[in-house]
Design a protein around this motif. Structure first.
Motif, PDB file in Angstrom:
ATOM      1  N   TRP A 103       0.860  -1.180   0.000  1.00 49.13           N
ATOM      2  CA  TRP A 103       0.000   0.000   0.000  1.00 49.13           C
ATOM      3  C   TRP A 103       0.900   1.233   0.000  1.00 49.13           C
ATOM      4  O   TRP A 103       1.779   1.375   0.855  1.00 49.13           O
ATOM      5  N   TYR A 104       0.679   2.093  -0.965  1.00 54.84           N
ATOM      6  CA  TYR A 104       1.349   3.376  -1.049  1.00 54.84           C
ATOM      7  C   TYR A 104       0.322   4.463  -0.741  1.00 54.84           C
ATOM      8  O   TYR A 104      -0.886   4.255  -0.851  1.00 54.84           O
ATOM      9  N   ARG A 105       0.853   5.636  -0.435  1.00 56.54           N
ATOM     10  CA  ARG A 105      -0.015   6.804  -0.349  1.00 56.54           C
ATOM     11  C   ARG A 105       0.727   8.010  -0.893  1.00 56.54           C
ATOM     12  O   ARG A 105       1.944   8.073  -0.880  1.00 56.54           O
ATOM     13  N   ARG A 156       5.202  10.044  -3.243  1.00 54.91           N
ATOM     14  CA  ARG A 156       4.506   8.805  -2.928  1.00 54.91           C
ATOM     15  C   ARG A 156       5.318   8.010  -1.914  1.00 54.91           C
ATOM     16  O   ARG A 156       6.546   7.934  -2.010  1.00 54.91           O
ATOM     17  N   GLU A 157       4.641   7.434  -0.947  1.00 58.00           N
ATOM     18  CA  GLU A 157       5.300   6.743   0.168  1.00 58.00           C
ATOM     19  C   GLU A 157       4.760   5.329   0.284  1.00 58.00           C
ATOM     20  O   GLU A 157       3.540   5.128   0.278  1.00 58.00           O
ATOM     21  N   LEU A 158       5.644   4.348   0.421  1.00 61.60           N
ATOM     22  CA  LEU A 158       5.217   2.983   0.701  1.00 61.60           C
ATOM     23  C   LEU A 158       4.945   2.886   2.193  1.00 61.60           C
ATOM     24  O   LEU A 158       5.862   3.055   3.001  1.00 61.60           O
ATOM     25  N   VAL A 159       3.712   2.622   2.578  1.00 63.16           N
ATOM     26  CA  VAL A 159       3.371   2.599   3.996  1.00 63.16           C
ATOM     27  C   VAL A 159       3.329   1.186   4.566  1.00 63.16           C
ATOM     28  O   VAL A 159       3.561   1.002   5.762  1.00 63.16           O
ATOM     29  N   ALA A 160       3.024   0.196   3.745  1.00 61.38           N
ATOM     30  CA  ALA A 160       2.952  -1.169   4.264  1.00 61.38           C
ATOM     31  C   ALA A 160       3.110  -2.161   3.125  1.00 61.38           C
ATOM     32  O   ALA A 160       2.725  -1.872   1.988  1.00 61.38           O
ATOM     33  N   ALA A 161       3.652  -3.320   3.452  1.00 62.22           N
ATOM     34  CA  ALA A 161       3.807  -4.380   2.466  1.00 62.22           C
ATOM     35  C   ALA A 161       3.640  -5.728   3.146  1.00 62.22           C
ATOM     36  O   ALA A 161       3.918  -5.862   4.351  1.00 62.22           O
ATOM     37  N   ILE A 162       3.179  -6.706   2.373  1.00 67.42           N
ATOM     38  CA  ILE A 162       3.020  -8.059   2.888  1.00 67.42           C
ATOM     39  C   ILE A 162       3.529  -9.024   1.826  1.00 67.42           C
ATOM     40  O   ILE A 162       3.176  -8.914   0.650  1.00 67.42           O
ATOM     41  N   THR A 163       4.366  -9.948   2.238  1.00 63.37           N
ATOM     42  CA  THR A 163       4.977 -10.872   1.291  1.00 63.37           C
ATOM     43  C   THR A 163       4.069 -12.074   1.034  1.00 63.37           C
ATOM     44  O   THR A 163       2.996 -12.217   1.619  1.00 63.37           O
ATOM     45  N   THR A 164       4.546 -12.957   0.174  1.00 63.89           N
ATOM     46  CA  THR A 164       3.799 -14.174  -0.139  1.00 63.89           C
ATOM     47  C   THR A 164       3.733 -15.115   1.058  1.00 63.89           C
ATOM     48  O   THR A 164       2.860 -15.974   1.128  1.00 63.89           O
ATOM     49  N   SER A 165       4.650 -14.941   2.004  1.00 61.12           N
ATOM     50  CA  SER A 165       4.647 -15.757   3.216  1.00 61.12           C
ATOM     51  C   SER A 165       4.093 -14.994   4.416  1.00 61.12           C
ATOM     52  O   SER A 165       4.314 -15.379   5.565  1.00 61.12           O
ATOM     53  N   TYR A 166       3.401 -13.907   4.128  1.00 64.43           N
ATOM     54  CA  TYR A 166       2.665 -13.123   5.128  1.00 64.43           C
ATOM     55  C   TYR A 166       3.554 -12.294   6.051  1.00 64.43           C
ATOM     56  O   TYR A 166       3.082 -11.774   7.056  1.00 64.43           O
ATOM     57  N   SER A 167       4.831 -12.149   5.733  1.00 65.11           N
ATOM     58  CA  SER A 167       5.656 -11.211   6.478  1.00 65.11           C
ATOM     59  C   SER A 167       5.228  -9.792   6.132  1.00 65.11           C
ATOM     60  O   SER A 167       4.875  -9.513   4.989  1.00 65.11           O
ATOM     61  N   THR A 168       5.284  -8.919   7.125  1.00 65.26           N
ATOM     62  CA  THR A 168       4.828  -7.545   6.905  1.00 65.26           C
ATOM     63  C   THR A 168       5.919  -6.556   7.308  1.00 65.26           C
ATOM     64  O   THR A 168       6.783  -6.852   8.143  1.00 65.26           O
TER      65      THR A 168
END
Length: 117
Positions: free
Chosen positions: A35-37, A44-56
């Motif tokens: 999620w960017y905002r 633009r800022e990357l605020v959150a990310a989640i990997t394929t293995s659910y790491s955040t």
């Protein structure tokens, strides 16, 4: 993968909101989701990310207040935003990339979040 964000709106400071991003035309579970905002006049800022293995991971500006999650069966990624502040006001975008890619390559349209003081 095609992405479409939804769920934005107006909320008072201190309140909560959840935005969602629906994916289609791809194997959603194989993508890292972010999620960017972008606020007016700001980068633009990357605020959150989640990997394929659910790491955040989260930007310092939202850590402890925002939570990213994904539902691979429904092809959805969520951003739960709590304790919202006026400075969280921005256009929020979801994005996807394969784990082997360094940059996000698939983008949804933004959903506007406005936090009133």
């Amino acid at each position: 993968v095609q992405l479409q964000a939804s769920g934005g709106g107006l909320v008072q400071a201190g309140g909560s909101m959840r935005v969602s991003c629906a994916a289609s035309a791809g194997t959603f579970s194989r993508y890292v989701m972010g999620w960017y905002r972008q606020a007016p006049g700001k980068q633009r800022e990357l605020v959150a990310a989640i990997t394929t293995s659910y790491s955040t991971n989260y930007s310092d500006s939202v850590k402890g207040r925002f939570t990213i999650s994904r539902d691979n069966a429904k092809k959805l990624v969520y951003l739960q935003m709590n304790s919202l502040k006026p400075e969280d006001t921005a256009l929020y975008y979801c994005a996807a990339r394969r784990p082997s890619e360094r940059s996000y390559t698939n983008w949804g349209q933004g959903t506007e979040v406005t936090v009133s003081s």
